[in-house]
Design a protein around this motif. Sequence first.
Motif, PDB file in Angstrom:
ATOM      1  N   VAL A 250     -22.910  25.711 -94.165  1.00 53.78           N
ATOM      2  CA  VAL A 250     -23.383  27.019 -94.301  1.00 53.78           C
ATOM      3  C   VAL A 250     -22.966  27.770 -95.761  1.00 53.78           C
ATOM      4  O   VAL A 250     -23.687  28.441 -96.226  1.00 53.78           O
ATOM      5  CB  VAL A 250     -22.772  27.949 -93.140  1.00 53.78           C
ATOM      6  N   ALA A 253     -25.248  26.402 -98.043  1.00 51.80           N
ATOM      7  CA  ALA A 253     -26.493  26.910 -97.963  1.00 51.80           C
ATOM      8  C   ALA A 253     -26.865  28.344 -98.560  1.00 51.80           C
ATOM      9  O   ALA A 253     -27.706  28.427 -98.983  1.00 51.80           O
ATOM     10  CB  ALA A 253     -27.064  26.877 -96.406  1.00 51.80           C
ATOM     11  N   ASN A 254     -25.699  29.079 -98.483  1.00 53.29           N
ATOM     12  CA  ASN A 254     -25.546  30.443 -98.854  1.00 53.29           C
ATOM     13  C   ASN A 254     -24.971  30.522-100.144  1.00 53.29           C
ATOM     14  O   ASN A 254     -24.826  31.535-100.655  1.00 53.29           O
ATOM     15  CB  ASN A 254     -24.746  31.458 -98.051  1.00 53.29           C
ATOM     16  N   THR A 269     -29.133  31.425 -92.032  1.00 49.54           N
ATOM     17  CA  THR A 269     -29.796  31.018 -92.841  1.00 49.54           C
ATOM     18  C   THR A 269     -30.633  29.920 -92.760  1.00 49.54           C
ATOM     19  O   THR A 269     -30.311  28.815 -92.517  1.00 49.54           O
ATOM     20  CB  THR A 269     -28.746  31.017 -94.235  1.00 49.54           C
ATOM     21  N   ASN A 274     -28.000  23.788 -93.436  1.00 54.89           N
ATOM     22  CA  ASN A 274     -27.634  24.720 -92.647  1.00 54.89           C
ATOM     23  C   ASN A 274     -27.476  23.841 -91.280  1.00 54.89           C
ATOM     24  O   ASN A 274     -28.344  23.685 -90.528  1.00 54.89           O
ATOM     25  CB  ASN A 274     -28.078  26.088 -92.561  1.00 54.89           C
TER      26      ASN A 274
END
Length: 344
Positions: A250, A253-254, A269, A274
């Motif tokens: 995560v 991914a962010n 997201t 993710n």
Amino acid sequence: MNKKWAIILSFFLIASCVTAYIGYQYYSALFHDNVDVGDRTNIVYVYPSSSVDSLITELEPYFVHRGSFNKARRVLSFETSDLKVGRYDIKTVKSNRDLINLFKGGRQSPVKVVIYNENTVSDVVGKISKYLYIDSVSLESYVMQSEALAEAGFSGPNLLALFIPNTYEMYWSISGESLVNRLLRENKVFWERKNRLTKAKEVGLSPFEVYTLASIVDRETLASREKPIVARLYLNRLKKGMLLQADPTVVFANQLFETRRVLYKHLKTDSPYNTYVYPGLPPGPIGISSISGIDAVLNPVDHNYLYMCSKPDNSGLHNFASNLSQHNRNANAYRRWLDAKGIR
């Protein structure tokens, strides 16, 4: 002896003395100590634009007698065309002859290139380029477009799996092609050691998948003793068809590499990286994997844990659970600790 022969003999004696003197001067210029590094830097760089004259100007502070070096240069026919681009260590060089032969022979001193713990290809290439003559933009472009890497499967999301963390000795002037070939050889040797390819088959993963899972394990825990436990936990989840729900994916991914707390909004997201949203492993590594992380995936501890949560302290260790109710108690304790510390 008549006067004529006396004059002839005197002439030859004088000529011999002059010749001997000149010969001694050139012998001294070649072989006597004339380089003194002292407390100066002992590393000298030769660039594609360097000339012998510019090199002499750079080396002048090291000469005991510059005139002596110029004599040696003439004797050894040291010209700009003889220069080899590179990084040279002159610490142990004493004579002009040895100094000139160092550059003419291209006898470079290697640099130690450290590859470790980067999150993206751009990050690792940028770090590598700091050690070498090639700039990061050119190196990244070469790596991204390399046919040799693509043929070996190192392209797109799998490109990061090329990099095995270690300290490598390389020449400063190494080309992009030579660098790629070196990394390919190192990668191949790594996987052929310690039965790693066999062990990958035993855990049911390809080397790329092992590397990807290891990159998650590494970012879940810094404790070496926990890595085989965490690796088995994720292998258990994969076997049961559960979402991995790994917070480091995560974060990736962010692109929140500095965050200390993953929030609920981050879990939503829409990214193939993710693992709260998409099943299975992400499409590629979320960073360079450590050797200990890779070996943890290949040699996991046998247990039935399915959940993990950071301990409510600063140890960096985790509480593990085999059922959701126990995990929720661990997670609530950790959240209360974060709130008390004001970590958002």
